[in-house]
Design a protein around this motif. Structure first.
Motif, short mmCIF file in Angstrom:
data_model
loop_
_atom_site.label_atom_id
_atom_site.label_comp_id
_atom_site.label_asym_id
_atom_site.label_seq_id
_atom_site.Cartn_x
_atom_site.Cartn_y
_atom_site.Cartn_z
N LEU A 155 37.31 58.53 28.96
CA LEU A 155 38.31 57.57 28.49
C LEU A 155 39.45 57.42 29.49
O LEU A 155 39.97 56.32 29.69
CB LEU A 155 38.83 57.97 27.12
CG LEU A 155 37.76 58.00 26.02
CD1 LEU A 155 38.37 58.38 24.69
CD2 LEU A 155 37.01 56.69 25.93
N ALA A 156 39.82 58.51 30.15
CA ALA A 156 40.87 58.42 31.17
C ALA A 156 40.36 57.60 32.36
O ALA A 156 41.09 56.79 32.92
CB ALA A 156 41.28 59.82 31.62
N TRP A 157 39.09 57.82 32.73
CA TRP A 157 38.51 57.04 33.82
C TRP A 157 38.47 55.56 33.45
O TRP A 157 38.86 54.70 34.24
CB TRP A 157 37.10 57.54 34.14
CG TRP A 157 36.32 56.56 34.97
CD1 TRP A 157 36.51 56.27 36.29
CD2 TRP A 157 35.27 55.71 34.53
NE1 TRP A 157 35.63 55.29 36.69
CE2 TRP A 157 34.86 54.94 35.63
CE3 TRP A 157 34.62 55.54 33.30
CZ2 TRP A 157 33.83 54.01 35.54
CZ3 TRP A 157 33.60 54.61 33.22
CH2 TRP A 157 33.22 53.87 34.34
N LEU A 158 38.03 55.24 32.23
CA LEU A 158 37.95 53.85 31.80
C LEU A 158 39.33 53.21 31.83
O LEU A 158 39.49 52.09 32.33
CB LEU A 158 37.33 53.76 30.40
CG LEU A 158 37.05 52.35 29.92
CD1 LEU A 158 35.69 52.29 29.21
CD2 LEU A 158 38.12 51.85 28.99
N ALA A 159 40.33 53.92 31.33
CA ALA A 159 41.69 53.37 31.31
C ALA A 159 42.20 53.10 32.73
O ALA A 159 42.84 52.08 32.98
CB ALA A 159 42.64 54.31 30.57
N ALA A 160 41.91 54.01 33.65
CA ALA A 160 42.37 53.83 35.03
C ALA A 160 41.65 52.67 35.72
O ALA A 160 42.24 51.98 36.55
CB ALA A 160 42.15 55.12 35.81
N ASP A 203 40.38 50.04 34.18
CA ASP A 203 40.54 48.81 33.38
C ASP A 203 41.68 47.97 33.95
O ASP A 203 42.82 48.08 33.51
CB ASP A 203 40.79 49.20 31.92
CG ASP A 203 40.92 48.00 31.01
OD1 ASP A 203 40.56 46.88 31.42
OD2 ASP A 203 41.38 48.19 29.87
N GLY A 204 41.37 47.11 34.89
CA GLY A 204 42.39 46.32 35.59
C GLY A 204 43.15 45.35 34.72
O GLY A 204 44.33 45.11 34.93
N ASP A 205 42.49 44.76 33.72
CA ASP A 205 43.19 43.78 32.89
C ASP A 205 43.75 44.37 31.60
O ASP A 205 44.37 43.66 30.80
CB ASP A 205 42.29 42.57 32.59
CG ASP A 205 41.03 42.94 31.81
OD1 ASP A 205 40.93 44.08 31.30
OD2 ASP A 205 40.15 42.07 31.69
N GLY A 206 43.53 45.67 31.38
CA GLY A 206 44.12 46.35 30.23
C GLY A 206 43.56 45.97 28.88
O GLY A 206 44.20 46.21 27.86
N ASP A 207 42.33 45.43 28.83
CA ASP A 207 41.77 45.04 27.54
C ASP A 207 40.98 46.15 26.85
O ASP A 207 40.42 45.96 25.78
CB ASP A 207 40.90 43.79 27.68
CG ASP A 207 39.61 44.03 28.45
OD1 ASP A 207 39.43 45.13 29.02
OD2 ASP A 207 38.76 43.11 28.47
N GLY A 208 40.93 47.34 27.47
CA GLY A 208 40.24 48.46 26.85
C GLY A 208 38.76 48.55 27.14
O GLY A 208 38.08 49.44 26.65
N THR A 209 38.23 47.62 27.94
CA THR A 209 36.81 47.64 28.33
C THR A 209 36.73 47.38 29.84
O THR A 209 37.69 46.94 30.46
CB THR A 209 36.00 46.56 27.58
OG1 THR A 209 36.48 45.27 27.96
CG2 THR A 209 36.08 46.74 26.07
#
Length: 168
Positions: free
Chosen positions: A9-14, A16-22
């Motif tokens: 989840l930390a990797w995904l958040a980092a 995630d360029g547009d901040g949409d959670g995916t």
């Protein structure tokens, strides 16, 4: 490209360029490019096994064989003189000792070097990007073209468990 000890989840958040959670395919490609730049330590345009190895977390310290209760390696019970630790030799039925620490092919190393499509022991930016896209597409179980937190966790959990070979 997540590291062996990264929280999915930390990797995904980092990443995630547009901040949409995916993560979209473009965000996966951008993350692979950033990972390539970080791993190509000598800047020669390819990642070699020694560069992939340098990115691995350090191996845990080894306790002398036979130290501690019932030879289980309790550091607090280790003798002051390492020469006092008996060497019991290889286990019965085996010709050589088991190496200390986790297997050579850990998650990060496997993820990076698995991208070596032409098996020349060099990973190019295109190879890493292709492998990242393949892994993301396989993890996209609902087929919406985006990697959700649940999909990232499910896909990466087998890869980040120390001592286990990665799947896929």
């Amino acid at each position: 490209v997540p590291a062996a000890n990264d929280d999915p989840l930390a990797w995904l958040a980092a990443a995630d360029g547009d901040g949409d959670g995916t993560l979209s395919a473009g965000e996966v490609a951008a993350d692979a490019a950033a990972a390539f730049t970080r791993l190509d330590r000598d800047g020669n345009g390819v990642i070699v096994p020694t560069e992939a190895d340098a990115a691995l977390p350090p191996r845990p310290a080894r306790t002398p064989r036979g130290a501690g209760p019932q030879g289980r390696g309790d550091p607090a019970a280790a003798p002051a003189d390492p020469a006092a630790v008996p060497d019991r030799g290889p286990p019965q039925g085996q010709g050589q000792r088991r190496r200390a620490g986790p297997p050579l092919l850990l998650a990060r190393e496997s993820t990076v070097m698995a991208a070596d499509a032409d098996t020349d022991f060099r990973v190019s930016p295109a190879e890493l990007s292709t492998e990242a896209a393949r892994v993301a597409a396989a993890a996209d179980t609902d087929g919406d073209g985006r990697l959700s937190p649940a999909e990232a966790r499910a896909a990466l959990a087998p890869r980040i468990q120390p001592g286990r070979m990665p799947r896929g």
